[in-house]
Scaffold this active site. Structure first.
Site, PDB file in Angstrom:
ATOM      1  N   GLU A  18       0.822  -1.199   0.000  1.00 44.65           N
ATOM      2  CA  GLU A  18       0.000   0.000   0.000  1.00 44.65           C
ATOM      3  C   GLU A  18       0.864   1.259   0.000  1.00 44.65           C
ATOM      4  O   GLU A  18       1.832   1.375   0.739  1.00 44.65           O
ATOM      5  CB  GLU A  18      -0.994   0.018   1.166  1.00 44.65           C
ATOM      6  CG  GLU A  18      -0.412  -0.094   2.544  1.00 44.65           C
ATOM      7  CD  GLU A  18      -1.516  -0.162   3.609  1.00 44.65           C
ATOM      8  OE1 GLU A  18      -2.527  -0.853   3.394  1.00 44.65           O
ATOM      9  OE2 GLU A  18      -1.350   0.481   4.663  1.00 44.65           O
ATOM     10  N   CYS A  19       0.523   2.166  -0.901  1.00 50.86           N
ATOM     11  CA  CYS A  19       1.155   3.476  -1.050  1.00 50.86           C
ATOM     12  C   CYS A  19       2.667   3.339  -1.213  1.00 50.86           C
ATOM     13  O   CYS A  19       3.128   2.871  -2.243  1.00 50.86           O
ATOM     14  CB  CYS A  19       0.786   4.385   0.117  1.00 50.86           C
ATOM     15  SG  CYS A  19       0.948   6.152  -0.271  1.00 50.86           S
ATOM     16  N   GLY A  20       3.465   3.730  -0.223  1.00 44.67           N
ATOM     17  CA  GLY A  20       4.911   3.640  -0.367  1.00 44.67           C
ATOM     18  C   GLY A  20       5.397   2.234  -0.646  1.00 44.67           C
ATOM     19  O   GLY A  20       6.376   2.031  -1.369  1.00 44.67           O
ATOM     20  N   SER A  71      -1.933  -0.727  -4.095  1.00 44.77           N
ATOM     21  CA  SER A  71      -2.747   0.474  -4.246  1.00 44.77           C
ATOM     22  C   SER A  71      -2.167   1.603  -3.413  1.00 44.77           C
ATOM     23  O   SER A  71      -1.422   1.367  -2.448  1.00 44.77           O
ATOM     24  CB  SER A  71      -4.193   0.207  -3.805  1.00 44.77           C
ATOM     25  OG  SER A  71      -4.987   1.369  -3.913  1.00 44.77           O
TER      26      SER A  71
END
Length: 464
Positions: free
Chosen positions: A348-350, A442
């Site tokens: 997720e993200c990073g 994501s």
């Protein structure tokens, strides 16, 4: 999850509590909350601190100050029952509960004011008074009376320049009992004075928010400096007897449904280091309640994954560690082998950013990444997305949020998109959920307790 089971009324837990809020972001809420927690914790009191709304960075400071885990409270993301349970549990053991607000007191839906009113927690307003005098009183009056019935504790003037300045601020209040004191401009020992906002410099910031406490060698000294400054105020001089004026009753909610053991017998490897540190304490708690064994590893330093059934790469700051990420070919090879074996990886993200082929940094330079996902990511100076989001997955809905300064361009298949609260996902809106083999990725940051069933889908657990 199933509806909560109704039970007869249970014991009410009682504890002094404050919600520390402000008229806007950047007023010093975290500094004051951490200073108050540190002040009481170092006197041997049991302090429990919560953060209102989604936030990964402030809790690092609040946990260091209070010596206890810090959880989020958000009427939408957690849900009212979850908030009630966490507050009740804390009140059973604590001498003092502190809740740091989010943005301005009335900003957002739900807002910090909504939380304060729902649970009857008095609001302590923190106002950056560095550039005002009489207007301080008008602002305080507005915060206190804007919404009828708002529980109220008082106001603390922050970043005050002198004793005379403090007198001017106090004299401007319509109700003298509102005055909780003036927190003078403070700075960490050995640091040069800041020109305008020394209290802000005490807890330094970067593009996603505060620098995490574990990244600074003198974090505790910075908190002690803030606590010492607060100790000179009427608020800081209150003992436990005086704090009883803000005692709140926290009834036990109906017994929540048991968390299904959908990850029983499985080991989940969780990346955790300076580059991957955006982890809700409640997410780890949820994994364990689902029956998982949690093993931590450092994607920056470790040569191999621990023996595991699934991997969770949380968000963080891969852009600050791109060189070290690319250089750790051991982790890269270990992740490739994990995915090639069909084992789940949730990024997720990073965590997702690190899986792409390359990153363009803020200075325009490009650095390679691990290349498990096709495409590239680019940093930008302005926020790309911010706000609460929900993800529908296999008939279940995960709640969470998005907050990032980068954009990505990828040919990986998009199997779903997030949506704002109370809205449906649209093909051209929301955060993409990519799926490449056993990888789900994501920009969406998930709050695991909102749907253990959806978490099990991401981490290869049993179906509910």
């Amino acid at each position: 999850m199933d509806a909560a089971v109704s039970l007869p009324a249970q014991a009410v837990a009682r504890c002094p509590a404050l919600l520390i809020a402000a008229p806007a972001s950047g007023q010093g809420k975290t500094t004051v909350t951490a200073a108050l927690a540190r002040l009481h914790a170092r006197q041997g009191r049991r302090v429990r601190v919560f953060k209102c709304g989604p936030d990964f960075l402030d809790p690092h400071w609040l946990q260091l100050a209070s010596r206890a885990p810090v959880h989020q409270l958000d009427l939408w993301m957690n849900g009212e029952a979850d908030c009630a349970q966490r507050l009740h549990d804390a009140a059973r053991d604590a001498d003092l509960i502190l809740i740091e607000g989010v943005m301005g007191l009335f900003d957002g839906s739900p807002s910090a004011a909504d939380l304060a009113q729902r649970f009857g927690v008095p609001v302590l307003a923190v106002v950056d008074a560095s550039a005002m005098a009489g207007t301080f009183g008008a602002l305080t009056f507005g915060l206190r009376h804007y919404r009828p019935g708002l529980p109220w504790a008082g106001v603390l003037a922050n970043r005050v320049g002198s004793a005379r300045h403090a007198d001017m601020l106090r004299d401007g209040l319509q109700d003298a009992d509102d005055w909780m004191g003036a927190l003078m401009r403070v700075q960490a020992a050995g640091h040069a004075p800041a020109a305008a906002k020394a209290a802000a410099a005490l807890l330094p910031e970067r593009h996603l928010g505060l620098v995490a406490a574990h990244e600074l060698d003198d974090s505790l000294q910075r908190l002690d400096a803030a606590a010492d400054a607060l100790a000179a105020t009427p608020l800081g001089q209150m003992g436990l007897d005086e704090l009883q004026r803000w005692t709140v009753d926290f009834p036990a909610p109906a017994l929540p449904p048991a968390v299904p053991p959908l990850l029983a017998g499985r080991t989940v490897a969780v990346g955790r280091d300076a580059a991957f540190c955006f982890i809700y304490a409640a997410n780890l708690q949820c994994l364990q309640q689902m029956g998982a064994r949690v093993e931590f590893f450092s994607p920056l330093r470790d040569a191999n994954l621990p023996d595991c059934d699934a991997v969770w790469l949380p968000g963080g700051y891969p852009e600050l560690h791109a060189t070290q990420i690319a250089a750790n070919t051991g982790t890269q090879a270990s992740l490739r082998a994990h995915v090639a074996a069909g084992r789940p990886l949730w990024a997720e993200c990073g965590g997702m950013m690190a899986l792409f082929e390359s990153i363009t940094l803020a200075d325009g330079s490009t650095a390679p990444l691990w290349g498990l996902l096709p495409g590239r990511v680019a940093m930008q100076k302005r926020l790309a997305a911010l706000g609460p989001q929900q993800l529908a997955l296999a008939g279940h809905t995960l709640r969470g949020h998005t907050f990032h300064y980068s954009t990505c361009d990828s040919s990986a298949p998009v199997v779903a998109r997030t949506a704002r609260p109370h809205e449906s996902a649209a093909p051209d809106a929301g955060e993409a959920l990519y799926r490449q083999g056993s990888i789900h990725a994501s920009y969406f940051h998930a709050w695991f307790p909102s749907s253990p069933e959806a978490v099990a889908q991401l981490l290869g657990g049993a179906s509910a």
